[in-house]
Design an enzyme around this catalytic site. Structure first.
Site, mmCIF file in Angstrom:
data_model
loop_
_atom_site.group_PDB
_atom_site.id
_atom_site.type_symbol
_atom_site.label_atom_id
_atom_site.label_comp_id
_atom_site.label_asym_id
_atom_site.label_seq_id
_atom_site.Cartn_x
_atom_site.Cartn_y
_atom_site.Cartn_z
ATOM 1 N N ARG A 193 10.082 -14.401 31.201
ATOM 2 C CA ARG A 193 9.320 -14.271 32.445
ATOM 3 C C ARG A 193 8.412 -13.051 32.403
ATOM 4 N NH1 ARG A 193 12.916 -14.830 37.676
ATOM 5 N NH2 ARG A 193 10.834 -14.415 38.441
ATOM 6 N N ARG A 198 16.984 -9.029 48.119
ATOM 7 C CA ARG A 198 15.527 -9.175 48.115
ATOM 8 C C ARG A 198 14.980 -9.727 49.444
ATOM 9 N NH1 ARG A 198 14.083 -9.300 42.596
ATOM 10 N NH2 ARG A 198 12.049 -8.532 43.276
ATOM 11 N N ASP A 248 12.070 -0.534 37.373
ATOM 12 C CA ASP A 248 11.899 -1.534 36.311
ATOM 13 C C ASP A 248 12.079 -0.943 34.919
ATOM 14 O OD1 ASP A 248 9.286 -3.537 37.910
ATOM 15 O OD2 ASP A 248 11.425 -3.315 38.266
ATOM 16 N N CYS A 274 18.371 -12.574 44.124
ATOM 17 C CA CYS A 274 18.456 -12.809 42.674
ATOM 18 C C CYS A 274 19.571 -11.877 42.158
ATOM 19 C CB CYS A 274 17.121 -12.510 41.995
ATOM 20 S SG CYS A 274 16.729 -10.753 41.994
ATOM 21 N N LYS A 321 2.191 -8.244 34.358
ATOM 22 C CA LYS A 321 2.759 -9.361 35.151
ATOM 23 C C LYS A 321 2.667 -9.021 36.637
ATOM 24 C CE LYS A 321 7.381 -9.643 35.763
ATOM 25 N NZ LYS A 321 7.841 -9.724 37.144
ATOM 26 N N ASN A 322 3.049 -7.797 36.994
ATOM 27 C CA ASN A 322 3.176 -7.455 38.413
ATOM 28 C C ASN A 322 1.859 -7.108 39.084
ATOM 29 O OD1 ASN A 322 5.833 -8.050 38.149
ATOM 30 N ND2 ASN A 322 6.565 -5.937 38.227
HETATM 31 C C1 EPZ Z 1 8.319 -5.734 43.033
HETATM 32 O O1 EPZ Z 1 9.324 -6.538 43.631
HETATM 33 C C2 EPZ Z 1 8.326 -6.076 41.553
HETATM 34 N N1 EPZ Z 1 8.007 -7.492 41.360
HETATM 35 C C3 EPZ Z 1 9.706 -5.771 40.967
HETATM 36 O O2 EPZ Z 1 9.630 -6.008 39.562
HETATM 37 C C4 EPZ Z 1 10.005 -4.283 41.184
HETATM 38 O O3 EPZ Z 1 11.302 -4.013 40.700
HETATM 39 C C5 EPZ Z 1 9.922 -3.959 42.679
HETATM 40 O O4 EPZ Z 1 8.613 -4.339 43.186
HETATM 41 C C6 EPZ Z 1 10.129 -2.476 42.957
HETATM 42 O O5 EPZ Z 1 9.187 -1.720 42.246
HETATM 43 C C7 EPZ Z 1 6.709 -7.868 41.396
HETATM 44 O O6 EPZ Z 1 5.812 -7.063 41.575
HETATM 45 C C8 EPZ Z 1 6.425 -9.322 41.176
HETATM 46 P P1 EPZ Z 1 10.092 -4.421 46.888
HETATM 47 P P2 EPZ Z 1 9.418 -6.625 45.257
HETATM 48 O O7 EPZ Z 1 9.676 -5.284 48.015
HETATM 49 O O8 EPZ Z 1 8.056 -6.559 45.821
HETATM 50 C C9 EPZ Z 1 13.493 -3.834 50.112
HETATM 51 C C10 EPZ Z 1 10.290 -6.928 37.539
HETATM 52 O O9 EPZ Z 1 11.279 -6.676 36.847
HETATM 53 N N2 EPZ Z 1 12.729 -4.745 50.966
HETATM 54 O O10 EPZ Z 1 9.288 -3.203 46.558
HETATM 55 O O11 EPZ Z 1 10.273 -7.773 45.587
HETATM 56 C C11 EPZ Z 1 14.149 -4.528 48.920
HETATM 57 O O12 EPZ Z 1 15.413 -5.049 49.293
HETATM 58 C C12 EPZ Z 1 10.441 -7.068 39.035
HETATM 59 O O13 EPZ Z 1 9.113 -7.070 37.095
HETATM 60 C C13 EPZ Z 1 13.149 -4.950 52.275
HETATM 61 O O14 EPZ Z 1 14.164 -4.407 52.711
HETATM 62 O O15 EPZ Z 1 10.213 -5.290 45.560
HETATM 63 C C14 EPZ Z 1 14.274 -3.415 47.922
HETATM 64 O O16 EPZ Z 1 15.469 -2.693 48.180
HETATM 65 C C15 EPZ Z 1 11.895 -6.993 39.471
HETATM 66 N N3 EPZ Z 1 12.423 -5.778 53.073
HETATM 67 C C16 EPZ Z 1 13.088 -2.508 48.209
HETATM 68 O O17 EPZ Z 1 12.591 -2.916 49.479
HETATM 69 C C17 EPZ Z 1 11.286 -6.418 52.636
HETATM 70 O O18 EPZ Z 1 10.654 -7.154 53.423
HETATM 71 C C18 EPZ Z 1 11.974 -2.627 47.209
HETATM 72 O O19 EPZ Z 1 11.607 -4.004 47.123
HETATM 73 C C19 EPZ Z 1 10.872 -6.202 51.294
HETATM 74 C C20 EPZ Z 1 11.608 -5.364 50.486
#
Ligand code: EPZ
Length: 420
Positions: free
Chosen positions: A399, A122, A307, A117, A22-23
């Protein structure tokens, strides 16, 4: 609203096939916007989030042709809308991934601001700051991110304050068509980002440092369509392996490989699992033994993936001994602990840490899913509980897990979807 009815069972036993990731599929579908000729994708998982991303592309005029077994052709030549609307974005935050490609290719994009969420706020500040440093003009107005780059994007040297998967993906995609060189420092290194980068290179992008935390992208004028097979889903792989470990079972997962989830494999071996690896399969055998509790702390790849945290929390709930789980990525991702405790788990929550004292078996109860991976932990808990567990709000699980009840049934579980 559908629910999953799970009867506590004995050890899981059998073979299943793992679906496409998915990711990886979501950013790759967004990246297709960059191509001037059609893109053909295979091994896309048949999941709600993938359907939503395809619906989003179609709503913008993109031609989508779905052949049998989810072979998908994407033709951007008819794209005539540049807005990702609220009613789609609110159901899937990953819609933000069309922002970078639309800006790079067409110089404009209106994307509904993704909310938080269940697992956390996020934010997308790093996505926006990076695009602005590449020359985009971004305003947030009426709940929408309104971005323009009338003269196209230009390369920039970007240091991301936080390791962000989506932020790295958006900026990587945008940089492929920017004028000049872009360097992304402190980039996320998840295998799904490697898969996205390989797809971009197959379309003609110039990217160095793939798989490292420093990506260097030389912008090109055009990208062309290609045929690409999406990588296996490492989180689905890990979820079934943990379910087998929790149930003291013996399973083989096929169409996947171990080098994308080494931290998970190590934790399973620590829990007492005997793991055998093939080129495209992983076998786990607990030899009928109860898993040993493990300690884990989530962190960006290659460390232990957030995850997989809730699935291991469920395994620890029935393991021998006491395990500690620390969640460092999201501020509210231990939420499933409360539902597990309603099933007789002995879990103490202290901030971003939970201390889990294993019990022999859980007790069935009606429980409610809150997010995708928490739902998986409740299904695992239902498998190792006495009685029938009813999991509500399983739209979360649809999902991210293709045919979850069929796959668990193939492993000997008694699980079915009930409409209530
Ligand atoms: C991706 O989400 C994945 N989703 C998530 O999987 C996964 O948990 C996450 O990466 C971490 O590995 C997809 O790939 C579609 P991040 P993403 O940006 O990109 C902070 C699942 O269950 N952050 O790496 O949204 C954020 O708050 C899903 O399949 C900022 O501060 O995660 C978090 O603490 C859930 N500013 C950390 O970074 C930003 O601009 C990691 O978030 C962006 C993120």
């Amino acid at each position: 609203m559908d629910k999953l009815l799970i009867s506590g069972c004995g050890p899981l036993d059998g073979d299943i096939r793992i679906s496409g990731s998915k990711n990886a599929a979501l950013p790759i579908l967004a990246a297709a916007i960059l191509a001037e000729t059609p893109v053909n994708l295979s091994n896309l998982p048949h999941l709600k989030d993938v359907t939503t991303m395809l619906a989003l592309l179609r709503s913008m005029g993109v031609g989508i042709t779905i052949a049998e077994n989810m072979l998908v052709e994407i033709d951007i030549s008819s794209m005539n809308e540049f807005e990702a609307p609220y009613d789609l974005v609110r159901t899937m935050r990953a819609s933000i991934l069309v922002l970078g490609p639309m800006l790079a290719r067409f110089g404009k994009a209106d994307v509904s601001f993704p909310g938080g969420c269940a697992i956390g706020s996020r934010p997308v500040d790093i996505h926006l700051k990076g695009l602005e440093s590449m020359g985009a003009h971004i305003e947030v107005d009426g709940g929408y991110i309104r971005a323009t780059a009338p003269n196209g994007l230009k390369g920039a040297h970007i240091f991301m304050d936080v390791v962000t998967v989506g932020g790295t993906e958006n900026l990587l995609m945008a940089a492929t068509l920017a004028k000049g060189k872009t360097i992304l420092e402190n980039a996320a290194r998840e295998p799904e980002i490697v898969d996205l980068a390989n797809f971009l290179v197959a379309m003609g992008a110039k990217i160095e440092g793939i798989g490292t935390d420093r990506l260097t992208i030389e912008g090109v004028a055009h990208l062309k369509g290609c045929h690409y097979r999406v990588m296996p889903d490492r989180i689905e792989t890990g979820t079934y392996l943990v379910a087998a470990a929790a149930s003291r079972g013996r399973i083989t997962v096929r169409d996947t490989h171990a080098d994308i989830l080494e931290a998970v494999i190590m934790k399973l071996e620590e829990a007492g699992a005997k793991i055998t690896l093939g080129d495209d399969w992983i076998a786990l055998d607990m030899e009928g033994k109860r898993p040993k509790a493990v300690n884990l702390k989530t962190a960006p790849y290659p460390a232990f993936p957030t995850d997989m945290q809730s699935q291991f929390t469920a395994m620890n709930a029935v393991a021998e001994g006491t395990g500690t789980v620390v969640e460092t990525i999201f501020e509210n991702r231990l939420i499933q602990v409360h539902e597990l405790n309603r099933m007789g788990a002995q879990i103490k929550l202290e901030g971003n840490t939970c201390i889990i004292t294993g019990v022999e078996r859980l007790k069935a109860a009606p429980v409610m899913a809150s997010d995708l991976r928490a739902s998986a932990s409740l299904v695992i808990a239902g498998l190792v509980a006495d009685g029938d567990t009813l999991v509500d709000r399983i739209y979360h699980i649809d999902r991210g897990y293709e045919c979850i009840e069929e796959k668990f049934q193939a492993l000997g579980a008694t699980i079915r979807r009930v409409a209530q």
